[in-house]
Design a protein around this motif. Structure first.
Motif, short mmCIF file in Angstrom:
data_model
loop_
_atom_site.label_atom_id
_atom_site.label_comp_id
_atom_site.label_asym_id
_atom_site.label_seq_id
_atom_site.Cartn_x
_atom_site.Cartn_y
_atom_site.Cartn_z
N GLU A 72 42.01 50.39 92.34
CA GLU A 72 40.62 50.82 92.23
C GLU A 72 40.44 52.24 92.77
N ASP A 78 42.25 54.79 90.29
CA ASP A 78 41.67 54.92 88.96
C ASP A 78 40.21 55.37 88.96
N HIS A 79 39.45 54.98 90.00
CA HIS A 79 38.01 55.22 89.96
C HIS A 79 37.48 56.07 91.12
N ASN A 80 38.33 56.42 92.06
CA ASN A 80 37.91 57.19 93.22
C ASN A 80 36.77 56.50 93.98
N THR A 81 36.74 55.20 93.92
CA THR A 81 35.78 54.41 94.68
C THR A 81 36.53 53.25 95.33
N THR A 125 30.30 48.81 97.21
CA THR A 125 31.15 49.82 96.57
C THR A 125 30.75 51.20 97.10
#
Length: 309
Positions: free
Chosen positions: A141, A144-147, A196
């Motif tokens: 996570e 891929d999503h910088n979160t 998140t």
């Protein structure tokens, strides 16, 4: 709601837990004197229904036919602003949310926040606080999503009334988060909530605040989520003991240095998210199939075909 310059309100406890075959006492306190008090009964999947009205001045009670007349009693206390509803001979089907209400000036009906009644065959004073399990963001996570998603799983608590908030450590601001439904598991309940955050926020410590009737000393339970820079791991925390996290030197850019057992724990986090997603997709598929079956012979349903002889 306001009357002139004075705010009028009704106060009720959030939950009352009582043993089966006994009686429940649900208080309601008005901020000022009133002439009548109404009590409503609201069960899941039904509309709220009034069960009685108490005339304060003369203490006369008008009972509606929703519950048996010998099942409920309404009383007023000596201070004239406190009232109670008594529900007798408790059974499981008496579980509901009970609201007190009254008419304010200008024909404005004011409701209390409601009291959830839970009926149990256990000792209602038994200490059953939530048992938390902490999940930190997965490597995939973050890459891929910088979160990153923090997940707090709460299990084995009773009753089911629970409130969960998220905050940064040493900050009073409540953060926007998501929550799953409260699910019954045998005689107790479970619930999960997740937060998140951006990659920048993952450098900060966070905490999950849990408000529950059975928390020790009625104090909110604080579940710490260490920053990614300090620790990346899944931790099970005993709600009655001091919390501790082992710290592993690791930064967002150093995932290749995380020990194998921690990688396995992080993979478990991803697997948990995937499981929740698949469960949701399975539910949606079941709903679609049910709709198709109910609307047959609609051609839009997948798998239907017709043959002419």
């Amino acid at each position: 709601f306001t009357s002139g310059l004075v705010a009028f309100s009704l106060e009720q406890p959030s939950v009352v837990v009582v043993r089966m075959d006994t009686l429940a006492i649900m208080p309601c306190k008005a901020s000022t004197k009133i002439s009548h008090i109404h009590w409503y009964h609201h069960q899941e999947h039904t509309a709220p229904q009034r069960i009685l009205r108490l005339e304060v001045s003369g203490s006369s009670v008008n009972k509606d036919s929703v519950l048996k007349a010998d099942k409920i009693i309404a009383i007023k206390d000596k201070d004239v602003t406190s009232y109670s509803l008594l529900v007798l001979k408790l059974k499981k089907n008496d579980e509901a949310v009970y609201y007190c209400a009254t008419w304010e000036v200008r024909y404005n009906k004011v409701f209390g926040p409601g009291t959830v009644l839970r009926v149990t065959d256990k000792n209602p004073d038994e200490d059953i606080p939530p048992k938390p399990t902490v999940f930190l963001p997965s490597i995939t996570e973050i890459k891929d999503h910088n979160t990153g998603t923090y997940l707090c799983l709460l299990e084995d608590f009773f009753p089911d009334v629970i409130k969960i908030d998220w905050k940064e450590k040493d900050d009073k601001t409540v953060l926007q988060s998501q929550q799953g439904d409260t699910m019954k598991t045998k005689d107790t309940y479970m619930k999960f909530s997740w937060l998140t955050v951006t990659q920048e926020s993952m450098a900060k410590d966070h905490k999950c605040m849990v408000k529950h009737e059975r928390n020790k000393g009625r104090v909110d339970q604080e579940i710490d989520f260490p920053s990614i820079n300090r620790s990346i791991q899944v931790v099970t925390v005993s709600p009655l003991s001091s919390q501790s996290f082992s710290t592993v030197p690791s930064t967002v850019g150093e995932f290749s240095l995380v020990p194998n057992n921690q990688q396995l724990q992080l993979m478990n986090t991803s697997a948990y998210y995937i499981y929740i997603l698949l469960l949701f997709k399975s539910l949606m598929y079941s709903i679609i199939i049910t709709i198709c079956l109910l609307e047959r012979p609609a051609p839009a349903c997948v798998g239907e075909s017709s043959f002419s002889g």
